[in-house]
Design a protein around this motif. Structure first.
Motif, PDB file in Angstrom:
ATOM      1  N   PRO A 181       9.942  44.629 -60.070  1.00 52.04           N
ATOM      2  CA  PRO A 181      10.758  45.778 -59.666  1.00 52.04           C
ATOM      3  C   PRO A 181      10.853  46.794 -60.801  1.00 52.04           C
ATOM      4  CG  PRO A 181      11.829  43.725 -59.033  1.00 52.04           C
ATOM      5  CD  PRO A 181      10.653  43.345 -59.881  1.00 52.04           C
ATOM      6  N   TYR A 182      10.812  48.062 -60.450  1.00 50.59           N
ATOM      7  CA  TYR A 182      10.882  49.197 -61.384  1.00 50.59           C
ATOM      8  C   TYR A 182       9.612  49.349 -62.229  1.00 50.59           C
ATOM      9  CZ  TYR A 182      15.793  48.208 -60.351  1.00 50.59           C
ATOM     10  OH  TYR A 182      16.973  47.926 -59.714  1.00 50.59           O
ATOM     11  N   GLY A 183       8.632  48.461 -62.063  1.00 46.85           N
ATOM     12  CA  GLY A 183       7.435  48.517 -62.888  1.00 46.85           C
ATOM     13  C   GLY A 183       6.488  49.630 -62.458  1.00 46.85           C
ATOM     14  N   MET A 184       5.622  50.012 -63.389  1.00 49.61           N
ATOM     15  CA  MET A 184       4.574  50.986 -63.115  1.00 49.61           C
ATOM     16  C   MET A 184       3.257  50.386 -63.559  1.00 49.61           C
ATOM     17  SD  MET A 184       4.206  54.948 -64.402  1.00 49.61           S
ATOM     18  CE  MET A 184       4.205  54.481 -66.132  1.00 49.61           C
ATOM     19  N   VAL A 185       2.324  50.183 -62.606  1.00 56.38           N
ATOM     20  CA  VAL A 185       1.061  49.542 -62.938  1.00 56.38           C
ATOM     21  C   VAL A 185      -0.094  50.503 -62.669  1.00 56.38           C
ATOM     22  CG1 VAL A 185       1.967  47.236 -62.486  1.00 56.38           C
ATOM     23  CG2 VAL A 185       0.763  48.448 -60.668  1.00 56.38           C
ATOM     24  N   ILE A 186      -1.130  50.378 -63.498  1.00 58.32           N
ATOM     25  CA  ILE A 186      -2.299  51.242 -63.401  1.00 58.32           C
ATOM     26  C   ILE A 186      -3.530  50.427 -63.758  1.00 58.32           C
ATOM     27  CG2 ILE A 186      -1.117  53.431 -63.871  1.00 58.32           C
ATOM     28  CD1 ILE A 186      -1.801  53.130 -66.789  1.00 58.32           C
ATOM     29  N   GLY A 187      -4.691  50.917 -63.360  1.00 55.83           N
ATOM     30  CA  GLY A 187      -5.929  50.335 -63.841  1.00 55.83           C
ATOM     31  C   GLY A 187      -6.587  49.375 -62.878  1.00 55.83           C
ATOM     32  N   GLY A 194       4.445  50.243 -68.047  1.00 57.57           N
ATOM     33  CA  GLY A 194       5.789  50.705 -68.362  1.00 57.57           C
ATOM     34  C   GLY A 194       6.682  50.552 -67.152  1.00 57.57           C
ATOM     35  N   LEU A 195       7.730  51.361 -67.115  1.00 55.97           N
ATOM     36  CA  LEU A 195       8.672  51.347 -65.999  1.00 55.97           C
ATOM     37  C   LEU A 195       8.605  52.668 -65.249  1.00 55.97           C
ATOM     38  CD1 LEU A 195      11.814  49.636 -67.562  1.00 55.97           C
ATOM     39  CD2 LEU A 195      10.150  48.660 -65.999  1.00 55.97           C
ATOM     40  N   ASN A 196       8.955  52.609 -63.981  1.00 60.08           N
ATOM     41  CA  ASN A 196       8.941  53.791 -63.132  1.00 60.08           C
ATOM     42  C   ASN A 196      10.229  54.577 -63.354  1.00 60.08           C
ATOM     43  OD1 ASN A 196       8.404  55.666 -61.160  1.00 60.08           O
ATOM     44  ND2 ASN A 196       8.880  54.300 -59.454  1.00 60.08           N
ATOM     45  N   ILE A 197      10.334  55.226 -64.519  1.00 54.01           N
ATOM     46  CA  ILE A 197      11.544  55.937 -64.899  1.00 54.01           C
ATOM     47  C   ILE A 197      11.854  57.048 -63.892  1.00 54.01           C
ATOM     48  CG2 ILE A 197      12.655  57.279 -66.708  1.00 54.01           C
ATOM     49  CD1 ILE A 197      12.189  54.392 -67.485  1.00 54.01           C
ATOM     50  N   MET A 219      11.805  42.659 -73.786  1.00 56.97           N
ATOM     51  CA  MET A 219      12.125  41.277 -74.158  1.00 56.97           C
ATOM     52  C   MET A 219      11.320  40.290 -73.319  1.00 56.97           C
ATOM     53  SD  MET A 219      15.966  39.676 -74.322  1.00 56.97           S
ATOM     54  CE  MET A 219      16.276  37.961 -74.770  1.00 56.97           C
ATOM     55  N   LEU A 220      11.168  40.580 -72.014  1.00 53.55           N
ATOM     56  CA  LEU A 220      10.425  39.683 -71.135  1.00 53.55           C
ATOM     57  C   LEU A 220       8.972  39.539 -71.561  1.00 53.55           C
ATOM     58  CD1 LEU A 220      11.582  40.606 -67.516  1.00 53.55           C
ATOM     59  CD2 LEU A 220      11.538  38.302 -68.480  1.00 53.55           C
ATOM     60  N   PHE A 221       8.381  40.621 -72.001  1.00 51.19           N
ATOM     61  CA  PHE A 221       6.942  40.637 -72.258  1.00 51.19           C
ATOM     62  C   PHE A 221       6.620  40.716 -73.751  1.00 51.19           C
ATOM     63  CE2 PHE A 221       7.409  42.265 -67.909  1.00 51.19           C
ATOM     64  CZ  PHE A 221       6.546  41.413 -67.237  1.00 51.19           C
ATOM     65  N   ASP A 222       7.484  40.134 -74.592  1.00 50.49           N
ATOM     66  CA  ASP A 222       7.217  40.183 -76.039  1.00 50.49           C
ATOM     67  C   ASP A 222       6.237  39.103 -76.498  1.00 50.49           C
ATOM     68  OD1 ASP A 222       8.631  37.810 -76.067  1.00 50.49           O
ATOM     69  OD2 ASP A 222      10.226  38.527 -77.383  1.00 50.49           O
ATOM     70  N   THR A 261       1.010  42.282 -66.466  1.00 48.64           N
ATOM     71  CA  THR A 261       1.602  42.344 -67.798  1.00 48.64           C
ATOM     72  C   THR A 261       0.958  43.479 -68.591  1.00 48.64           C
ATOM     73  OG1 THR A 261      -0.006  40.783 -68.696  1.00 48.64           O
ATOM     74  CG2 THR A 261       2.031  39.856 -67.769  1.00 48.64           C
ATOM     75  N   PRO A 262       1.567  43.862 -69.715  1.00 44.83           N
ATOM     76  CA  PRO A 262       0.941  44.886 -70.558  1.00 44.83           C
ATOM     77  C   PRO A 262      -0.365  44.363 -71.149  1.00 44.83           C
ATOM     78  CG  PRO A 262       3.252  44.545 -71.146  1.00 44.83           C
ATOM     79  CD  PRO A 262       2.861  43.421 -70.247  1.00 44.83           C
ATOM     80  N   PRO A 263      -1.316  45.247 -71.455  1.00 49.54           N
ATOM     81  CA  PRO A 263      -2.541  44.804 -72.118  1.00 49.54           C
ATOM     82  C   PRO A 263      -2.218  44.142 -73.452  1.00 49.54           C
ATOM     83  CG  PRO A 263      -2.751  47.066 -71.360  1.00 49.54           C
ATOM     84  CD  PRO A 263      -1.315  46.689 -71.199  1.00 49.54           C
ATOM     85  N   LEU A 264      -2.996  43.152 -73.816  1.00 47.79           N
ATOM     86  CA  LEU A 264      -2.787  42.434 -75.066  1.00 47.79           C
ATOM     87  C   LEU A 264      -2.813  43.411 -76.235  1.00 47.79           C
ATOM     88  CD1 LEU A 264      -2.452  39.605 -76.295  1.00 47.79           C
ATOM     89  CD2 LEU A 264      -4.927  39.527 -76.591  1.00 47.79           C
ATOM     90  N   GLY A 265      -1.752  43.354 -77.035  1.00 45.67           N
ATOM     91  CA  GLY A 265      -1.687  44.193 -78.226  1.00 45.67           C
ATOM     92  C   GLY A 265      -1.042  45.541 -78.011  1.00 45.67           C
ATOM     93  N   SER A 266      -0.785  45.901 -76.724  1.00 46.97           N
ATOM     94  CA  SER A 266      -0.223  47.240 -76.504  1.00 46.97           C
ATOM     95  C   SER A 266       1.289  47.208 -76.370  1.00 46.97           C
ATOM     96  CB  SER A 266      -0.822  47.852 -75.235  1.00 46.97           C
ATOM     97  OG  SER A 266      -0.426  47.118 -74.094  1.00 46.97           O
ATOM     98  N   GLY A 267       1.796  46.174 -75.710  1.00 45.06           N
ATOM     99  CA  GLY A 267       3.240  46.100 -75.487  1.00 45.06           C
ATOM    100  C   GLY A 267       3.710  47.143 -74.490  1.00 45.06           C
ATOM    101  N   ILE A 268       5.003  47.039 -74.143  1.00 49.95           N
ATOM    102  CA  ILE A 268       5.617  48.021 -73.266  1.00 49.95           C
ATOM    103  C   ILE A 268       6.068  49.202 -74.111  1.00 49.95           C
ATOM    104  CG2 ILE A 268       7.704  48.457 -71.898  1.00 49.95           C
ATOM    105  CD1 ILE A 268       5.789  47.010 -70.270  1.00 49.95           C
ATOM    106  N   GLU A 269       5.862  50.394 -73.600  1.00 53.62           N
ATOM    107  CA  GLU A 269       6.271  51.606 -74.306  1.00 53.62           C
ATOM    108  C   GLU A 269       7.747  51.510 -74.643  1.00 53.62           C
ATOM    109  OE1 GLU A 269       8.377  54.060 -72.690  1.00 53.62           O
ATOM    110  OE2 GLU A 269       8.389  55.213 -74.549  1.00 53.62           O
TER     111      GLU A 269
END
Length: 277
Positions: A181-187, A194-197, A219-222, A261-269
């Protein structure tokens, strides 16, 4: 049907139930199990098949086919349904299939949804309210899409994927995993970007709650623990946040499918620069 208008070139089979103030344009075909609500407009060349219910206020454009048999080899011809809610817009060439017998058995679409040209809703799907499919969106069977979701043009969702409410799926994304929920996915394949701000702001979510979600998702995706193992820590850390609790409930649901999940090494903005509310 006395207050409705049916073009003489259209066929409405015996047994179909037509509401008040319905307009059925030329060359439509309405099957005997169809239920058409009040104030519905079928522009032309619309086909409504099987046990399909179309809610009040719907507007359906040419060459849409609603309630076709499920495209599933497991279907044996049993009685299944498609139910579409109120005030939905169904543009040209859209297809929606009924459910599969021996499975869920019904496909459901909520209120105030918009399906742009040539988008497809497969068998046994569950679509929430205020959902938008852009052109050529394709979703496989048993997909669940929450309220207030936007799916960009040409995106494809694998069968059984769940998309949480207020999520955004970018155009041409290939989504094989669940979208929080609230997520934004691409690719291709889709990843969590990130999140759908924008969507959260449009829905009226308070700024502090948006910030709670941003911190909770980081925190979830650290990557210190698997996401589901981290969910309990997040619930405790944000115990006063209904939105975070809702997110954690989605994460901990009984499902075998992984998450985008975020790409490895990129993290969430992490910047708040795009939050000007």
């Amino acid at each position: 049907m006395s207050s409705s208008s049916i073009h003489p070139t259209s066929i409405v089979e015996a047994g179909a139930k037509i509401g008040d103030r319905v307009t059925i344009g030329p060359f439509c075909h309405i099957g005997p199990e169809a239920v058409i609500g009040n104030d519905v407009t079928l522009l032309s060349h619309v086909v409504i098949m099987g046990a399909t219910t179309l809610g009040d206020g719907a507007k359906v454009y040419p060459n849409a086919i609603l309630g076709g048999d499920p495209q599933n080899t497991k279907h044996k011809g049993g009685h299944t349904t498609l139910v579409i809610g109120r005030n939905c817009t169904v543009r040209e060439g859209v297809t929606m299939n009924r459910g599969t017998d021996g499975s869920r058995g019904f496909t459901t679409v909520g209120d105030n949804c918009m399906f742009l040209a040539y988008s497809h809703v497969a068998h046994d799907c569950d679509i929430g309210d205020n959902v938008t499919f852009a052109n050529n969106v394709m979703i496989g069977g048993h997909v669940s899409v929450g309220n207030n979701v936007i799916i960009g043009g040409g995106a494809a969702l694998h069968q059984f994927v769940r998309v949480g409410h207020h999520a955004f799926v970018g155009g041409l994304a290939a989504v094989a995993l669940d979208v929080i929920p609230y997520g934004m996915v691409i690719g291709n394949h889709a990843y969590l970007g990130g999140l759908n701000i924008v969507g959260m702001k449009r829905s009226g979510m308070a700024r502090p709650e948006i910030h709670n979600l941003r911190r909770a998702v980081r925190m979830l995706f650290d990557r210190s623990k698997p996401v589901r193992n981290r969910a309990g820590d997040v619930r405790l850390a944000f115990s006063q946040s209904p939105a975070v609790a809702d997110l954690v409930d989605f994460i901990t649901a009984d499902t075998k499918r992984a998450f985008c999940t975020p790409p490895l090494g990129s993290g969430i903005e992490t910047s708040d620069s795009d939050d000007n509310s």
